[in-house]
Design a protein around this motif. Sequence first.
Motif: not given
Length: 187
Positions: A45-63
């Motif tokens: 997702l970050l590679l597709l320049e969807l920074s918000y969704l990429g960071i959101l996925v990382v934060l949600m999944m880590v938690m």
Amino acid sequence: MVQTVVFAICAVASVAAGVAVFRVDSMARATLALLASFVFAAVTLLLLELSYLGILVVLMMVMEMMIMVVFMVMYMMNPAGLMPMTMVHNNRGALAISIGVFVALAAGILLLPWPTPGPPAPGDPTRDLAEAIMGSKMLVMMVIGMVLFATMVAATVLATDRGRYDRYGDDLRRREPDDPIRGGVGR
């Protein structure tokens, strides 16, 4: 070129981590493998320049996965994979359902008409989506999430008076648990 290589690496690693979920013999390891799979998917997702969704996925999944690991280590009989166990149950049923879903999705791709392009998308749909969902409350939600996680861990620690190491010794080799109150099956 670099993005293509990173995408290929992340795609293969995500699938490999997904397969590892069903190959490891520990719930905690399976959870961490699932976390790795989601993080690799978030990199795409970050590679597709969807920074918000990429960071959101990382934060949600880590938690989510860390909460799962904490609860598994506390309550599961085999949190570290010390005893062999399987993560797959009802193999035939799961295989039949998987094949059925794959066939249905593939048939949908091949048989249904694809939508025609509609009106042009806004300039930055990710930002518009983020603003519509969270607005100015993102920092508050992140703080609330951390407070909830800390509260859950603290409540569990306070509620669990004695762990399995207290009951069965440091090497878990004690045959009879050292419980101050007798009870339960066979005790």
